[in-house]
Design an enzyme around this catalytic site. Structure first.
Site, PDB file in Angstrom:
ATOM      1  N   HIS A 247      -7.497 -12.671   0.952  1.00 12.86           N
ATOM      2  CA  HIS A 247      -9.022 -12.843   1.031  1.00 12.86           C
ATOM      3  C   HIS A 247      -8.565 -14.581   0.311  1.00 12.86           C
ATOM      4  O   HIS A 247      -8.438 -14.963  -0.352  1.00 12.86           O
ATOM      5  CB  HIS A 247      -9.304 -12.282  -0.504  1.00 12.86           C
ATOM      6  CG  HIS A 247     -10.563 -10.960   0.375  1.00 12.86           C
ATOM      7  ND1 HIS A 247     -12.329 -10.758   0.260  1.00 12.86           N
ATOM      8  CD2 HIS A 247     -10.016  -9.405   0.239  1.00 12.86           C
ATOM      9  CE1 HIS A 247     -11.923  -9.689   0.075  1.00 12.86           C
ATOM     10  NE2 HIS A 247     -10.906  -8.500   0.631  1.00 12.86           N
TER      11      HIS A 247
ATOM     12  N   ASP B 285      -2.898   4.498   7.161  1.00 17.24           N
ATOM     13  CA  ASP B 285      -3.136   4.378   8.010  1.00 17.24           C
ATOM     14  C   ASP B 285      -0.735   3.993   8.535  1.00 17.24           C
ATOM     15  O   ASP B 285      -0.077   3.822   9.548  1.00 17.24           O
ATOM     16  CB  ASP B 285      -3.291   2.889   9.079  1.00 17.24           C
ATOM     17  CG  ASP B 285      -2.022   1.705   7.801  1.00 17.24           C
ATOM     18  OD1 ASP B 285      -1.532   1.609   6.837  1.00 17.24           O
ATOM     19  OD2 ASP B 285      -3.068   0.290   8.498  1.00 17.24           O
ATOM     20  N   GLY B 286       0.247   4.236   7.412  1.00 16.32           N
ATOM     21  CA  GLY B 286       1.351   4.252   7.199  1.00 16.32           C
ATOM     22  C   GLY B 286       1.821   2.510   7.093  1.00 16.32           C
ATOM     23  O   GLY B 286       3.214   2.241   6.737  1.00 16.32           O
TER      24      GLY B 286
ATOM     25  N   HIS C  36      -0.514   0.011   5.668  1.00 18.75           N
ATOM     26  CA  HIS C  36      -0.541  -0.392   4.529  1.00 18.75           C
ATOM     27  C   HIS C  36      -0.588   0.821   3.087  1.00 18.75           C
ATOM     28  O   HIS C  36      -0.297  -0.119   2.316  1.00 18.75           O
ATOM     29  CB  HIS C  36      -2.476  -0.572   4.426  1.00 18.75           C
ATOM     30  CG  HIS C  36      -3.540  -1.534   4.907  1.00 18.75           C
ATOM     31  ND1 HIS C  36      -3.469  -1.714   5.809  1.00 18.75           N
ATOM     32  CD2 HIS C  36      -3.854  -2.730   4.429  1.00 18.75           C
ATOM     33  CE1 HIS C  36      -3.612  -2.672   6.583  1.00 18.75           C
ATOM     34  NE2 HIS C  36      -4.182  -3.494   5.693  1.00 18.75           N
TER      35      HIS C  36
ATOM     36  N   ASP D 155     -10.932   0.367   6.253  1.00 17.16           N
ATOM     37  CA  ASP D 155     -10.599  -0.860   6.281  1.00 17.16           C
ATOM     38  C   ASP D 155     -10.935  -2.306   8.018  1.00 17.16           C
ATOM     39  O   ASP D 155      -9.890  -2.818   7.642  1.00 17.16           O
ATOM     40  CB  ASP D 155      -9.371  -1.058   5.528  1.00 17.16           C
ATOM     41  CG  ASP D 155     -10.053  -2.727   4.296  1.00 17.16           C
ATOM     42  OD1 ASP D 155     -10.795  -3.298   4.766  1.00 17.16           O
ATOM     43  OD2 ASP D 155      -8.306  -3.568   3.519  1.00 17.16           O
TER      44      ASP D 155
ATOM     45  N   LEU E 101      -1.092  -9.746   5.754  1.00 15.07           N
ATOM     46  CA  LEU E 101      -1.725  -8.528   6.126  1.00 15.07           C
ATOM     47  C   LEU E 101      -2.663  -7.930   5.211  1.00 15.07           C
ATOM     48  O   LEU E 101      -3.652  -8.509   4.559  1.00 15.07           O
ATOM     49  CB  LEU E 101      -1.351  -7.158   5.543  1.00 15.07           C
ATOM     50  CG  LEU E 101      -1.593  -5.719   6.122  1.00 15.07           C
ATOM     51  CD1 LEU E 101      -1.112  -5.469   7.299  1.00 15.07           C
ATOM     52  CD2 LEU E 101      -1.110  -4.581   5.084  1.00 15.07           C
TER      53      LEU E 101
ATOM     54  N   GLY F  89      -7.126  -6.569   7.873  1.00 20.84           N
ATOM     55  CA  GLY F  89      -7.471  -5.164   7.897  1.00 20.84           C
ATOM     56  C   GLY F  89      -6.736  -4.564   8.820  1.00 20.84           C
ATOM     57  O   GLY F  89      -5.816  -4.947   9.491  1.00 20.84           O
TER      58      GLY F  89
END
Length: 373
Positions: free
Chosen positions: A141, A246-247, A249, A271, A297, A299
């Protein structure tokens, strides 16, 4: 006319059941009966042994199909999301806008209000992730848009939205209590995310009234044996807590830990983003993940069913429970008591998939849609 789905395996409320028939009239499930007791005069649809589960629910997704709603919040992007997500078996979602300019946020509010009157119905409203975050834990962000909430601004957005803002992620430790109380009083799900809260702060506001946490482990202080930080407070207070399975994040070992601690309060989100080359979020796909131009990193590239598959294959979670995490628990957080189960009286929103986790069809409002819906 009653439609009867048969030759299937029902996944609902933590169980897998065979030899049953799902009877649907209109947009509701009217009964679950034995296959041997299927009534006459019904429209039969043979599902060839496939799994049938409640339609999946994604409470945090930024865009799909090449249109990033969060970057260019327009009606066309919402329409694309609805179509894409229906084909993936996702029958309910919150379109998400990240920390951005007021203009983008307000443009998103107007697009959502315009679209809700003509939407297919799996678009449920907006999730604002920011801009009221902690810059120390900003992740992808942009810091220049992060700010402390003011009651005047929050009121103006909620009033402008006319009910279309369903959820907001904030850093509660930086916000005035009057802002938190206002959001809670107006029925907005408040989720703590991109927060640097201490253990003590978390104990004070979780479930009082912050009833959710955004993407566990990501953008929050990590545990330390002398300074426990925020995560042990989450484990003890057990608010509804989302995770990106997802392995990338989150390592799957940490998903197993989270499941042991949070049980039926841990739920799945994607996400997910899509590639973008303009605006505040220029996501680039690198083969297995999206990153920002500086390599941060961002989404995920998940679908909800892929998140379910990952939980089963890599985190030791049963298929029936992983489906709960993708349907029942988010439905409970969103206060939607007729969604999240395959049972009489529940909405006829279903995902049909095979043992390879390939979507075969989606049932939406009672209508049978093939996976190219």
């Amino acid at each position: 006319m009653i439609t009867a789905f048969h030759n299937l395996q029902i996944i609902s409320d933590g169980h897998i059941t065979q030899g049953k028939v799902i009877l649907i009239t209109g947009d509701k499930i009217v009964a679950i009966t034995d296959e041997s007791a299927m009534p006459d005069g019904v429209k039969k649809i043979n599902l060839n042994g496939a799994f049938v589960a409640p339609g999946l629910i994604d409470l945090q997704i930024y865009g799909s199909g090449g249109k990033l709603f969060a970057g260019t919040p327009e009606v066309a992007a919402l329409e694309r999301m609805e179509t894409d997500l229906l084909s993936q078996g996702t029958t309910g979602f919150f379109a998400t806008i990240g920390t951005n300019t007021n203009q983008i946020v307000e443009q998103g509010i107007e697009a959502a209000k315009t679209y809700r009157d003509k939407c297919k119905g799996n678009f449920w409203g907006l999730h604002l992730e920011g801009p009221y975050l902690n810059p120390i834990k900003r992740g992808a962000h942009p810091e220049k848009f992060i700010k402390k909430a003011t009651l005047a601004e929050v009121k103006s957005w909620i009033e402008q939205a006319d009910g279309v803002i369903k959820m907001i992620t904030i850093a509660p430790e930086l916000q005035d209590q009057e802002v938190i109380d206002y959001l809670n009083d107006h029925g907005v799900i408040i989720s703590s995310g991109h927060s640097n809260a201490t253990y003590e702060q978390g104990k004070s506001f979780l479930n009082n009234p912050i009833k959710a946490v955004t993407h566990l482990f990501n953008a929050m202080p990590q545990m330390h044996h002398r300074d426990p930080g925020y995560i042990p407070a989450i484990f003890e207070e057990r608010p509804y807590t989302s995770i990106v399975a997802d392995g990338i994040h989150v390592n799957f070992a940490m998903i197993r830990l989270a499941k042991r601690e949070l049980g039926n309060k841990l739920f799945l989100i994607t996400d997910a983003v899509t590639a973008a080359t303009e605006g505040a979020y220029q996501h680039k796909f690198t083969g297995d993940r999206y990153v920002m131009p500086d390599g941060t990193l961002s989404g995920s590239s998940l679908t909800m069913l892929k998140a379910v598959q990952n939980c089963v294959e890599h985190a030791g979670i049963t298929l029936a429970e992983a489906i709960n995490m993708a349907s029942l628990y988010p439905a409970q957080l969103a206060s939607l008591p007729q969604k999240g189960k395959v049972a009489a009286g529940f909405d006829a929103d279903l995902i049909v998939f095979n043992t390879h986790f390939e979507v075969q069809a989606t049932v939406f409002k009672g209508d049978y849609l093939t996976n190219n819906a």
